[in-house]
Design an enzyme around this catalytic site. Structure first.
Site, PDB file in Angstrom:
ATOM      1  N   LYS A 121       0.830  -1.206   0.000  1.00 21.95           N
ATOM      2  CA  LYS A 121       0.000   0.000   0.000  1.00 21.95           C
ATOM      3  C   LYS A 121       0.861   1.251   0.000  1.00 21.95           C
ATOM      4  O   LYS A 121       0.523   2.245  -0.636  1.00 21.95           O
ATOM      5  CB  LYS A 121      -0.944   0.021   1.214  1.00 21.95           C
ATOM      6  CG  LYS A 121      -2.114  -0.933   1.086  1.00 21.95           C
ATOM      7  CD  LYS A 121      -3.125  -0.688   2.185  1.00 21.95           C
ATOM      8  CE  LYS A 121      -4.291  -1.650   2.110  1.00 21.95           C
ATOM      9  NZ  LYS A 121      -5.188  -1.546   3.269  1.00 21.95           N
ATOM     10  N   LYS A 202      -9.531 -13.464  -9.993  1.00 22.91           N
ATOM     11  CA  LYS A 202     -10.631 -13.443  -9.012  1.00 22.91           C
ATOM     12  C   LYS A 202     -11.628 -12.331  -9.313  1.00 22.91           C
ATOM     13  O   LYS A 202     -11.227 -11.253  -9.755  1.00 22.91           O
ATOM     14  CB  LYS A 202     -10.043 -13.171  -7.618  1.00 22.91           C
ATOM     15  CG  LYS A 202     -10.151 -14.362  -6.677  1.00 22.91           C
ATOM     16  CD  LYS A 202      -9.419 -14.144  -5.384  1.00 22.91           C
ATOM     17  CE  LYS A 202     -10.084 -13.151  -4.447  1.00 22.91           C
ATOM     18  NZ  LYS A 202      -9.649 -13.294  -3.044  1.00 22.91           N
ATOM     19  N   LYS A 205     -14.082  -6.152  -6.705  1.00 28.99           N
ATOM     20  CA  LYS A 205     -14.891  -4.931  -6.778  1.00 28.99           C
ATOM     21  C   LYS A 205     -14.180  -3.837  -7.568  1.00 28.99           C
ATOM     22  O   LYS A 205     -14.795  -2.933  -8.086  1.00 28.99           O
ATOM     23  CB  LYS A 205     -15.247  -4.429  -5.381  1.00 28.99           C
ATOM     24  CG  LYS A 205     -14.047  -4.083  -4.547  1.00 28.99           C
ATOM     25  CD  LYS A 205     -14.438  -3.668  -3.149  1.00 28.99           C
ATOM     26  CE  LYS A 205     -13.230  -3.741  -2.238  1.00 28.99           C
ATOM     27  NZ  LYS A 205     -13.266  -4.701  -1.182  1.00 28.99           N
TER      28      LYS A 205
HETATM   29  P1  AMP Z   1     -12.385  -8.103  -0.127  1.00 30.26           P
HETATM   30  O1  AMP Z   1     -13.525  -7.696  -0.998  1.00 30.26           O
HETATM   31  O2  AMP Z   1     -11.153  -8.449  -0.908  1.00 30.26           O
HETATM   32  O3  AMP Z   1     -12.135  -7.183   1.037  1.00 30.26           O
HETATM   33  O4  AMP Z   1     -12.794  -9.503   0.553  1.00 30.26           O
HETATM   34  C1  AMP Z   1     -13.794  -9.656   1.541  1.00 30.26           C
HETATM   35  C2  AMP Z   1     -14.046 -11.147   1.746  1.00 30.26           C
HETATM   36  O5  AMP Z   1     -14.581 -11.724   0.552  1.00 30.26           O
HETATM   37  C3  AMP Z   1     -12.775 -11.951   2.074  1.00 30.26           C
HETATM   38  O6  AMP Z   1     -13.124 -12.964   3.013  1.00 30.26           O
HETATM   39  C4  AMP Z   1     -12.399 -12.591   0.758  1.00 30.26           C
HETATM   40  O7  AMP Z   1     -11.720 -13.808   0.914  1.00 30.26           O
HETATM   41  C5  AMP Z   1     -13.765 -12.807   0.090  1.00 30.26           C
HETATM   42  N1  AMP Z   1     -13.648 -12.698  -1.380  1.00 30.26           N
HETATM   43  C6  AMP Z   1     -13.269 -11.600  -2.073  1.00 30.26           C
HETATM   44  N2  AMP Z   1     -13.296 -11.844  -3.419  1.00 30.26           N
HETATM   45  C7  AMP Z   1     -13.695 -13.130  -3.563  1.00 30.26           C
HETATM   46  C8  AMP Z   1     -13.921 -13.982  -4.707  1.00 30.26           C
HETATM   47  N3  AMP Z   1     -13.754 -13.549  -5.956  1.00 30.26           N
HETATM   48  N4  AMP Z   1     -14.343 -15.253  -4.482  1.00 30.26           N
HETATM   49  C9  AMP Z   1     -14.525 -15.704  -3.216  1.00 30.26           C
HETATM   50  N5  AMP Z   1     -14.324 -14.966  -2.105  1.00 30.26           N
HETATM   51  C10 AMP Z   1     -13.923 -13.692  -2.262  1.00 30.26           C
END
Ligand code: AMP
Length: 339
Positions: A121, A202, A205
């Site tokens: 970061k 993956k 967002k």
């Molecule tokens: P984040 O949006 O990266 O802060 O992730 C929040 C939660 O969602 C974490 O537990 C991640 O492991 C899960 N997560 C984020 N993206 C994915 C994805 N594409 N598939 C499955 N789990 C996800």
């Protein structure tokens, strides 16, 4: 919950923290939030919206406030239940930053400078504030304040949980046994959802291609459009396999939405084209997300209800936080706070 049962939780305490960073997507929902919801019956769950963490990188204050409400509404709509769990904003509970300060006084600077997320970061920012360096100590305080036994963490947070464990052990050793050393919670049924436009990456967002990500508050027509235009391959064979990442991703999405196995779906769509298959995937996703979106739409308009949920969550979290804080303050040698 009564005072006595709060003191001796029969169920293991689980703490989940999420930054209020906007909209949740299908990957967050299937890979994380659904599992958190399932934990509510046999765990004492704390779901913290960590707004104090969110100010460690450049941000817009009005947007942070909106995102906090939106994040809460999305969690409640997704099944995190304020009647069974404590949903709260980190900044509403006195204790997170207080404990972080005390833990920070036990934490070698070098250990923070070596954190991978800090290095990543800080490379992306022109100047780096101390808050970004201190972030993992605040996260350790979030966890230890509630004596959490289990913390669901993704790969990117494992190093931070390791620091929380180190700091708990260090405090216990220096003062006396106080904190549970938290364990990572690895869920059994975590689906990894891939981008609809690049199924080798993956779903995320921050993907600039809007067709790549289904958000849980998307309208049915948008969900259908995104799934119908998902990248597949030229063989028109509905089968999972390393050579077919797009179809595999759609199969696992449909499987997660319907509870049916990938093998059962493969036989159902044997000999059928991608058009029929994608339509069925879209139907399954819409059927699963529609009630979530409708509940979200109601909640986001009802600030009164969102404020009530935050207040109730903060009151319950605060009771636990004060107990930990007064124990910690006594152990480190502070004179008891006048009442
Ligand atoms: P984040 O949006 O990266 O802060 O992730 C929040 C939660 O969602 C974490 O537990 C991640 O492991 C899960 N997560 C984020 N993206 C994915 C994805 N594409 N598939 C499955 N789990 C996800």
């Amino acid at each position: 919950m009564s005072e006595t049962s709060e003191k001796k939780p029969a169920k293991p305490v689980v703490l989940t923290c999420a930054q209020p960073t906007g909209r949740l997507h299908l990957g967050n929902y299937l890979g994380a939030v659904l599992n958190w919801g399932r934990m509510q019956d046999d765990h004492e769950c704390y779901f913290g919206i960590v707004d104090q963490h969110a100010i460690t990188v450049p941000y817009v204050p009005a947007q942070l406030r909106e995102n906090t409400y939106s994040c809460l509404a999305q969690y409640v709509a997704s099944g995190l239940d304020p009647a069974r769990s404590r949903l709260f904003a980190q900044s509403h509970v006195i204790g997170h930053t207080e404990l972080a300060w005390i833990l920070g006084c036990l934490c070698p600077l070098g250990q923070l400078e070596r954190m991978t997320q800090f290095k990543d970061k800080s490379r992306k920012q022109e100047s780096v504030d101390a808050g970004l360096l201190f972030y993992p100590v605040l996260m350790a305080a979030d966890i230890l304040l509630y004596n959490a036994a289990l913390v669901p963490v993704g790969d990117d947070q494992k190093q931070h949980l390791e620091l929380a464990r180190d700091l708990a052990e260090k405090f216990n050793h220096r003062y006396s046994d106080t904190f549970k050393v938290p364990e990572p919670f690895i869920s059994k049924v975590g689906s990894r959802i891939m981008s609809l436009q690049d199924p080798t990456a993956k779903m995320s967002k921050s993907d600039p291609n809007h067709a790549a990500t289904v958000f849980i508050t998307d309208r049915p027509e948008d969900i259908r459009k995104k799934i119908m235009s998902a990248v597949t391959d030229s063989s028109a064979e509905v089968r999972a396999g390393a050579d077919k990442p797009g179809v595999t991703n759609l199969l696992s999405i449909m499987s997660a939405c319907t509870g049916r196995s990938v093998a059962a779906l493969e036989s159902e769509f044997a000999g059928k084209g991608y058009g029929d298959f994608k339509k069925a995937v879209a139907d399954a996703v819409v059927a699963m997300l529609d009630p979530v979106r409708l509940r979200y739409d109601e909640l986001i308009k009802d600030r009164g209800e969102l404020d009530r949920i935050l207040k109730a969550g903060a009151e319950q979290a605060q009771a636990t936080a004060f107990r930990t804080l007064s124990k910690v303050n006594r152990k480190v040698g502070f004179v008891e706070r006048p009442r």
